[in-house]
Design an enzyme around this catalytic site. Structure first.
Site, PDB file in Angstrom:
ATOM      1  N   LYS A 252       1.342  -1.045  -0.236  1.00  0.00           N
ATOM      2  CA  LYS A 252      -0.057   0.134   0.223  1.00  0.00           C
ATOM      3  C   LYS A 252       0.528   1.009  -0.006  1.00  0.00           C
ATOM      4  O   LYS A 252       0.602   2.456  -1.128  1.00  0.00           O
ATOM      5  CB  LYS A 252      -0.914  -0.194   1.460  1.00  0.00           C
ATOM      6  CG  LYS A 252      -1.485   1.479   1.454  1.00  0.00           C
ATOM      7  CD  LYS A 252      -2.669   1.211   1.057  1.00  0.00           C
ATOM      8  CE  LYS A 252      -3.514   3.016   0.857  1.00  0.00           C
ATOM      9  NZ  LYS A 252      -3.436   3.590   2.306  1.00  0.00           N
ATOM     10  N   ASP A 271      -6.176  -0.488  -0.148  1.00  0.00           N
ATOM     11  CA  ASP A 271      -6.141  -0.882   1.848  1.00  0.00           C
ATOM     12  C   ASP A 271      -7.793  -1.635   2.036  1.00  0.00           C
ATOM     13  O   ASP A 271      -8.241  -1.994   0.452  1.00  0.00           O
ATOM     14  CB  ASP A 271      -6.581   0.332   2.110  1.00  0.00           C
ATOM     15  CG  ASP A 271      -7.144   1.608   2.300  1.00  0.00           C
ATOM     16  OD1 ASP A 271      -8.743   1.015   0.984  1.00  0.00           O
ATOM     17  OD2 ASP A 271      -7.225   2.086   2.068  1.00  0.00           O
TER      18      ASP A 271
END
Length: 317
Positions: A252, A271
């Site tokens: 991420k 996410d």
């Protein structure tokens, strides 16, 4: 005793107050909405200093920005020299405009992208009407990387406060505005001291202290700031792979840095929120039951297939 702080500069709220210190460039709201972009969690160094005016640190200078119909107005404050503030920055108009155009990537035409994404995706079409002018910033890679390491299990107001403490403790003071001190983002060398991790813990960074100091050291001893910036020229997968070798950098954070600092417009940071949207709204059967590296890849590929080469920009909306 420490010397007294220099007299503060006055915050400039509108061009009419000191017109000779402001400049502007054409920029309609469909191309940029400051309020949506600067508060969106891409960057943590701007605050709304008065209604419609945003003040923050960009590069080595403090700026105030505001929009008026089809123009983007900007003023740059002078830095302290020998403890004395200068009213105006030592930047010429062309350089100021170049920095701003680069930061907001104003060479990328946003309305055409919105039309293309809307044509490919009816859901985007519905959302986009309420969120025009959302662009991806082009940030300094070191600042972007170290900032996003602080975002894990965190929220924007807390991250903003952490980054402010980081800059005050390790960054060079640029100027005072109305008695508020502004600091540059710390250099790598400022963050490689033996006591950096302990100082960051004392500033409330918790377990992230080890990752921020460890990554600063890894870059300083390895790629260097220039090498990190050089990842702009390599393919997305390679840049992502290099970033994921650094302490505290997972898929991420790597994708955020690829998108917002390394010119990888196709990077889609994933996410749990994005994962849920992919499954619930798009019916994408992706990635099993947890957000594994494979799930990251599959969800990113799904949105790249839907939105095309600027998929990361579409997701930002």
């Amino acid at each position: 005793a420490a010397p007294p702080p220099p007299p503060p500069l006055k915050l400039r709220e509108t061009p009419s107050a000191s017109p000779s210190l402001w400049r502007s460039l054409p920029c309609p709201p469909a191309e940029l909405r400051l309020d949506l972009v600067l508060s969106s969690g891409q960057t943590f160094r701007w605050w709304e200093s008065s209604p419609g005016a945003w003040t923050g640190v960009l590069g080595d200078h403090v700026w105030t920005l505001r929009q008026d119909r089809d123009r983007l107005w900007y003023t740059v404050y002078g830095k302290e020299e020998d403890g004395h503030p200068a009213e105006a920055a030592m930047l010429d108009g062309a350089e100021m405009e170049r920095i701003l155009r680069d930061y907001f990537q104003l060479d990328v035409g946003l309305p055409a992208l919105y039309r293309a994404w809307g044509a490919a995706d009816p859901l985007f079409c519905r959302v986009a009407k309420d969120f025009p002018g959302v662009r991806v910033l082009r940030q300094d890679p070191v600042e972007c990387l170290l900032s996003f390491i602080c975002t894990s299990n965190n929220h924007i107001s807390r991250i903003t406060a952490m980054i402010e403490r980081l800059c005050q403790a390790f960054g060079r003071r640029l100027c005072y505005l109305d008695a508020r001190a502004f600091h540059a983002f710390p250099s790598l060398s400022a963050l490689t001291g033996a006591d950096t991790e302990d100082r960051l813990r004392a500033l409330g960074f918790g377990y992230r202290a080890k990752f921020v100091s460890g990554t600063a050291r890894a870059i300083a001893e390895g790629l260097g700031a220039e090498g990190l910036r050089g990842l702009r020229a390599v393919p997305y997968a390679e840049a992502r792979r290099v970033l994921c070798t650094l302490p505290g950098v997972g898929a991420k954070v790597a994708d955020c840095v690829c998108l917002m600092a390394l010119d990888k417009a196709e990077a889609v940071p994933v996410d749990t929120h994005v994962w849920r949207i992919a499954r619930q709204r798009y019916g994408a059967v992706l990635g099993g039951r947890s957000l594994t590296p494979r799930a990251h890849q599959e969800i990113g590929d799904f949105f790249r297939g839907l939105w095309g080469p600027h998929a990361g920009w579409a997701q930002a909306v």
